[in-house]
Scaffold this motif. Structure first.
Motif, PDB file in Angstrom:
ATOM      1  N   GLU A 224       0.832  -1.201   0.000  1.00  7.92           N
ATOM      2  CA  GLU A 224       0.000   0.000   0.000  1.00  7.92           C
ATOM      3  C   GLU A 224       0.871   1.258   0.000  1.00  7.92           C
ATOM      4  O   GLU A 224       0.698   2.153   0.825  1.00  7.92           O
ATOM      5  CB  GLU A 224      -0.922  -0.013   1.226  1.00  7.92           C
ATOM      6  N   CYS A 225       1.806   1.340  -0.911  1.00  8.38           N
ATOM      7  CA  CYS A 225       2.740   2.472  -0.943  1.00  8.38           C
ATOM      8  C   CYS A 225       2.087   3.679  -1.609  1.00  8.38           C
ATOM      9  O   CYS A 225       1.506   3.575  -2.687  1.00  8.38           O
ATOM     10  CB  CYS A 225       4.009   2.092  -1.690  1.00  8.38           C
ATOM     11  N   LYS A 226       2.222   4.863  -0.970  1.00  8.66           N
ATOM     12  CA  LYS A 226       1.608   6.072  -1.496  1.00  8.66           C
ATOM     13  C   LYS A 226       2.607   7.220  -1.660  1.00  8.66           C
ATOM     14  O   LYS A 226       2.218   8.338  -1.968  1.00  8.66           O
ATOM     15  CB  LYS A 226       0.479   6.532  -0.576  1.00  8.66           C
ATOM     16  N   THR A 227       3.893   6.944  -1.454  1.00  6.38           N
ATOM     17  CA  THR A 227       4.892   8.009  -1.517  1.00  6.38           C
ATOM     18  C   THR A 227       5.015   8.599  -2.907  1.00  6.38           C
ATOM     19  O   THR A 227       5.030   9.812  -3.094  1.00  6.38           O
ATOM     20  CB  THR A 227       6.269   7.488  -1.059  1.00  6.38           C
ATOM     21  N   PHE A 228       5.102   7.719  -3.908  1.00  3.81           N
ATOM     22  CA  PHE A 228       5.316   8.190  -5.277  1.00  3.81           C
ATOM     23  C   PHE A 228       4.051   7.973  -6.081  1.00  3.81           C
ATOM     24  O   PHE A 228       3.587   6.848  -6.238  1.00  3.81           O
ATOM     25  CB  PHE A 228       6.477   7.446  -5.936  1.00  3.81           C
ATOM     26  N   ASN A 229       3.494   9.068  -6.584  1.00  4.93           N
ATOM     27  CA  ASN A 229       2.293   8.986  -7.409  1.00  4.93           C
ATOM     28  C   ASN A 229       2.725   8.792  -8.847  1.00  4.93           C
ATOM     29  O   ASN A 229       3.185   9.718  -9.509  1.00  4.93           O
ATOM     30  CB  ASN A 229       1.473  10.271  -7.257  1.00  4.93           C
ATOM     31  N   ALA A 230       2.592   7.555  -9.351  1.00  8.12           N
ATOM     32  CA  ALA A 230       3.084   7.240 -10.692  1.00  8.12           C
ATOM     33  C   ALA A 230       2.335   8.001 -11.777  1.00  8.12           C
ATOM     34  O   ALA A 230       2.903   8.344 -12.812  1.00  8.12           O
ATOM     35  CB  ALA A 230       2.970   5.736 -10.943  1.00  8.12           C
ATOM     36  N   SER A 231       1.051   8.290 -11.550  1.00  7.37           N
ATOM     37  CA  SER A 231       0.277   8.989 -12.573  1.00  7.37           C
ATOM     38  C   SER A 231       0.672  10.450 -12.669  1.00  7.37           C
ATOM     39  O   SER A 231       0.546  11.067 -13.718  1.00  7.37           O
ATOM     40  CB  SER A 231      -1.221   8.866 -12.269  1.00  7.37           C
ATOM     41  N   ARG A 232       1.178  11.022 -11.535  1.00  8.10           N
ATOM     42  CA  ARG A 232       1.572  12.421 -11.562  1.00  8.10           C
ATOM     43  C   ARG A 232       3.083  12.610 -11.429  1.00  8.10           C
ATOM     44  O   ARG A 232       3.592  13.715 -11.515  1.00  8.10           O
ATOM     45  CB  ARG A 232       0.856  13.183 -10.433  1.00  8.10           C
ATOM     46  N   ARG A 233       3.783  11.501 -11.159  1.00  6.45           N
ATOM     47  CA  ARG A 233       5.243  11.501 -11.127  1.00  6.45           C
ATOM     48  C   ARG A 233       5.812  12.491 -10.110  1.00  6.45           C
ATOM     49  O   ARG A 233       6.747  13.226 -10.407  1.00  6.45           O
ATOM     50  CB  ARG A 233       5.800  11.801 -12.518  1.00  6.45           C
ATOM     51  N   VAL A 234       5.252  12.502  -8.937  1.00  5.65           N
ATOM     52  CA  VAL A 234       5.747  13.385  -7.897  1.00  5.65           C
ATOM     53  C   VAL A 234       6.025  12.600  -6.619  1.00  5.65           C
ATOM     54  O   VAL A 234       5.401  11.569  -6.368  1.00  5.65           O
ATOM     55  CB  VAL A 234       4.746  14.521  -7.577  1.00  5.65           C
ATOM     56  N   TYR A 235       6.971  13.112  -5.821  1.00  2.00           N
ATOM     57  CA  TYR A 235       7.256  12.550  -4.512  1.00  2.00           C
ATOM     58  C   TYR A 235       6.521  13.378  -3.466  1.00  2.00           C
ATOM     59  O   TYR A 235       6.568  14.605  -3.473  1.00  2.00           O
ATOM     60  CB  TYR A 235       8.762  12.566  -4.225  1.00  2.00           C
ATOM     61  N   ASP A 236       5.845  12.692  -2.565  1.00  2.00           N
ATOM     62  CA  ASP A 236       5.099  13.359  -1.512  1.00  2.00           C
ATOM     63  C   ASP A 236       5.305  12.564  -0.226  1.00  2.00           C
ATOM     64  O   ASP A 236       4.838  11.431  -0.114  1.00  2.00           O
ATOM     65  CB  ASP A 236       3.614  13.400  -1.886  1.00  2.00           C
ATOM     66  N   PRO A 237       6.048  13.143   0.722  1.00  2.97           N
ATOM     67  CA  PRO A 237       6.595  14.492   0.784  1.00  2.97           C
ATOM     68  C   PRO A 237       7.829  14.675  -0.104  1.00  2.97           C
ATOM     69  O   PRO A 237       8.493  13.705  -0.465  1.00  2.97           O
ATOM     70  CB  PRO A 237       6.957  14.661   2.261  1.00  2.97           C
ATOM     71  N   LEU A 238       8.122  15.920  -0.390  1.00  4.07           N
ATOM     72  CA  LEU A 238       9.161  16.258  -1.363  1.00  4.07           C
ATOM     73  C   LEU A 238      10.547  15.802  -0.941  1.00  4.07           C
ATOM     74  O   LEU A 238      11.367  15.445  -1.790  1.00  4.07           O
ATOM     75  CB  LEU A 238       9.151  17.770  -1.618  1.00  4.07           C
ATOM     76  N   TRP A 239      10.846  15.818   0.364  1.00  5.58           N
ATOM     77  CA  TRP A 239      12.201  15.501   0.811  1.00  5.58           C
ATOM     78  C   TRP A 239      12.652  14.105   0.370  1.00  5.58           C
ATOM     79  O   TRP A 239      13.843  13.850   0.216  1.00  5.58           O
ATOM     80  CB  TRP A 239      12.332  15.652   2.324  1.00  5.58           C
ATOM     81  N   LYS A 240      11.691  13.202   0.130  1.00  6.08           N
ATOM     82  CA  LYS A 240      12.056  11.849  -0.283  1.00  6.08           C
ATOM     83  C   LYS A 240      12.692  11.835  -1.666  1.00  6.08           C
ATOM     84  O   LYS A 240      13.426  10.896  -2.002  1.00  6.08           O
ATOM     85  CB  LYS A 240      10.828  10.944  -0.247  1.00  6.08           C
ATOM     86  N   SER A 241      12.416  12.863  -2.460  1.00  6.71           N
ATOM     87  CA  SER A 241      13.012  12.910  -3.796  1.00  6.71           C
ATOM     88  C   SER A 241      14.531  13.008  -3.716  1.00  6.71           C
ATOM     89  O   SER A 241      15.240  12.498  -4.594  1.00  6.71           O
ATOM     90  CB  SER A 241      12.447  14.089  -4.597  1.00  6.71           C
ATOM     91  N   TYR A 242      15.042  13.671  -2.679  1.00 11.70           N
ATOM     92  CA  TYR A 242      16.503  13.774  -2.536  1.00 11.70           C
ATOM     93  C   TYR A 242      17.118  12.385  -2.411  1.00 11.70           C
ATOM     94  O   TYR A 242      18.090  12.048  -3.114  1.00 11.70           O
ATOM     95  CB  TYR A 242      16.867  14.618  -1.312  1.00 11.70           C
ATOM     96  N   TYR A 243      16.587  11.555  -1.524  1.00 16.91           N
ATOM     97  CA  TYR A 243      17.141  10.220  -1.322  1.00 16.91           C
ATOM     98  C   TYR A 243      16.951   9.346  -2.558  1.00 16.91           C
ATOM     99  O   TYR A 243      17.840   8.566  -2.916  1.00 16.91           O
ATOM    100  CB  TYR A 243      16.483   9.564  -0.117  1.00 16.91           C
ATOM    101  N   ALA A 244      15.800   9.467  -3.206  1.00 16.16           N
ATOM    102  CA  ALA A 244      15.550   8.658  -4.402  1.00 16.16           C
ATOM    103  C   ALA A 244      16.578   8.967  -5.481  1.00 16.16           C
ATOM    104  O   ALA A 244      17.110   8.059  -6.136  1.00 16.16           O
ATOM    105  CB  ALA A 244      14.139   8.918  -4.914  1.00 16.16           C
ATOM    106  N   HIS A 245      16.887  10.248  -5.668  1.00 10.61           N
ATOM    107  CA  HIS A 245      17.810  10.647  -6.731  1.00 10.61           C
ATOM    108  C   HIS A 245      19.264  10.437  -6.326  1.00 10.61           C
ATOM    109  O   HIS A 245      20.058   9.935  -7.122  1.00 10.61           O
ATOM    110  CB  HIS A 245      17.567  12.107  -7.100  1.00 10.61           C
ATOM    111  N   ARG A 246      19.624  10.786  -5.102  1.00  9.45           N
ATOM    112  CA  ARG A 246      21.015  10.587  -4.685  1.00  9.45           C
ATOM    113  C   ARG A 246      21.368   9.107  -4.688  1.00  9.45           C
ATOM    114  O   ARG A 246      22.372   8.686  -5.288  1.00  9.45           O
ATOM    115  CB  ARG A 246      21.239  11.156  -3.279  1.00  9.45           C
ATOM    116  N   ASN A 247      20.546   8.307  -4.035  1.00 10.66           N
ATOM    117  CA  ASN A 247      20.849   6.882  -3.928  1.00 10.66           C
ATOM    118  C   ASN A 247      20.699   6.175  -5.272  1.00 10.66           C
ATOM    119  O   ASN A 247      21.461   5.266  -5.595  1.00 10.66           O
ATOM    120  CB  ASN A 247      19.947   6.234  -2.887  1.00 10.66           C
ATOM    121  N   GLY A 248      19.691   6.599  -6.049  1.00 12.72           N
ATOM    122  CA  GLY A 248      19.491   5.992  -7.356  1.00 12.72           C
ATOM    123  C   GLY A 248      20.667   6.228  -8.282  1.00 12.72           C
ATOM    124  O   GLY A 248      21.130   5.313  -8.979  1.00 12.72           O
TER     125      GLY A 248
END
Length: 340
Positions: A224-248
């Motif tokens: 039941e993951c809701k962090t990343f909305n695939a239809s809108r391609r956004v991270y919510d909350p925004l701070w998670k985008s930093y870890y997704a991009h740095r680690n990715g």
């Protein structure tokens, strides 16, 4: 077998997850380690109210992310329960009724790890939990990836529907089974990742230690993951985008070999273009810049508090990540022109 569940401020999801696990008989699941990352939403009180000898709660003084939580939980599972197998899962992941039975039904060599078939609440294959192969492992895989994209290296829907297991290179910590023997060969998940890609890094180290990872579609989990909305391609909350991009990016550079420079440029451009899906793209782009910079420098020293501060600077992260789809923006622009 012992399950390790890491949680942070998702008490409702954790309750469902723990109940699903406790429904399994003791011969299938002898223990549950819940790692509470200093939750403040009533999780501690709810866990304290449970009376089950199989349940062990490890409450941490501060949030160390999923990576730190799994590292702590694995240590606890081996130390207290002397586990022969450990099941790793998020607090919003739920084993289906026969998932653990399916694991025990088949022979499970100790020199392998196993990953489940993970589905989202709608019944479709979970996009973020689809196992895959390393697209850089061979020339053939790389060329087919250039031609076909992700379908060239991700496990297909047809393979999800099959009854046959197959070896893969990478899987996530949602329905991930690892033996005590394998845990003796590799170090625990790298705490520096905080969240995201700690599972992929762990898989890479398992493979290097001659531990095969097998995808078994007979073991089913719901996520039941809701962090990343695939239809809108956004991270919510925004701070998670930093870890997704740095680690990715850090992980992609590690496995890309000689292609790490073009891969870095390609991912940077792709992620920058996604700024159009954010209401305030400058805040997203600022976090992306720091993520790219830190990944290229192999720098994991930036504190979580600093990332939260950068994400919240200005008008607050809640308004920043309230994204509008690009289609909606286009329609609004057209409507405005028609009124003029």
């Amino acid at each position: 077998m012992v399950a390790v569940v890491v949680t942070f401020n998702r008490c409702a999801q954790l309750q469902h997850s723990v109940r699903c696990l406790l429904a399994a008989p003791e011969h299938q699941l002898s223990g549950i380690v819940v790692v509470d990352n200093a939750s403040s939403d009533g999780t501690e009180a709810w866990l304290s109210s449970l009376e089950d000898s199989r349940l062990s709660v490890l409450r941490l003084p501060q949030n160390v992310g999923g990576a730190g939580g799994f590292a702590e939980g694995l240590s606890k599972a081996v130390e207290r329960f002397n586990a022969d197998w450990v099941l790793l899962m998020d607090d919003d992941a739920y084993p289906t009724k026969n998932a653990l039975q399916a694991f025990h039904t088949s022979a499970r060599p100790r020199n392998r790890a196993f990953c489940a078939a993970v589905y989202d609440p709608s019944g479709r294959v979970s996009v973020i939990n689809r196992p895959f192969w390393n697209p850089f492992r061979s020339l053939w895989r790389f060329v087919t990836t250039l031609l076909r994209g992700k379908s060239a290296y991700y496990v297909s829907d047809r393979q999800f529907e099959s009854s046959n297991s197959l070896p893969v290179d990478f899987a996530t910590f949602v329905g991930f089974f690892v033996s005590a023997e394998a845990l003796q060969r590799v170090a625990p998940p790298d705490r520096r990742f905080f969240i995201y890609c700690d599972d992929l890094d762990f898989c890479e180290r398992l493979t290097r230690s001659s531990i095969e990872i097998h995808f078994d579609p007979s073991i089913r989990f719901d996520h039941e993951c809701k962090t990343f909305n695939a239809s809108r391609r956004v991270y919510d909350p925004l701070w998670k985008s930093y870890y997704a991009h740095r680690n990715g990016l850090y992980f992609a550079r590690c496995v890309a070999g000689r292609l790490k420079t073009p891969i870095t440029l390609g991912l940077a451009m792709l992620w920058a273009l996604r700024s159009v899906f954010y209401r305030r793209p400058h805040r997203y782009l600022e976090l992306l810049w720091w993520a790219l910079k830190d990944a290229c420098a192999n720098d994991f020293s930036r504190s979580h508090a600093d990332i939260l501060r950068r994400a919240a600077r200005g008008t607050g992260w809640q308004s920043i990540v309230k994204a509008r789809p690009l289609v909606e923006q286009t329609r609004q622009l057209s409507a405005t022109k028609n009124e003029l």
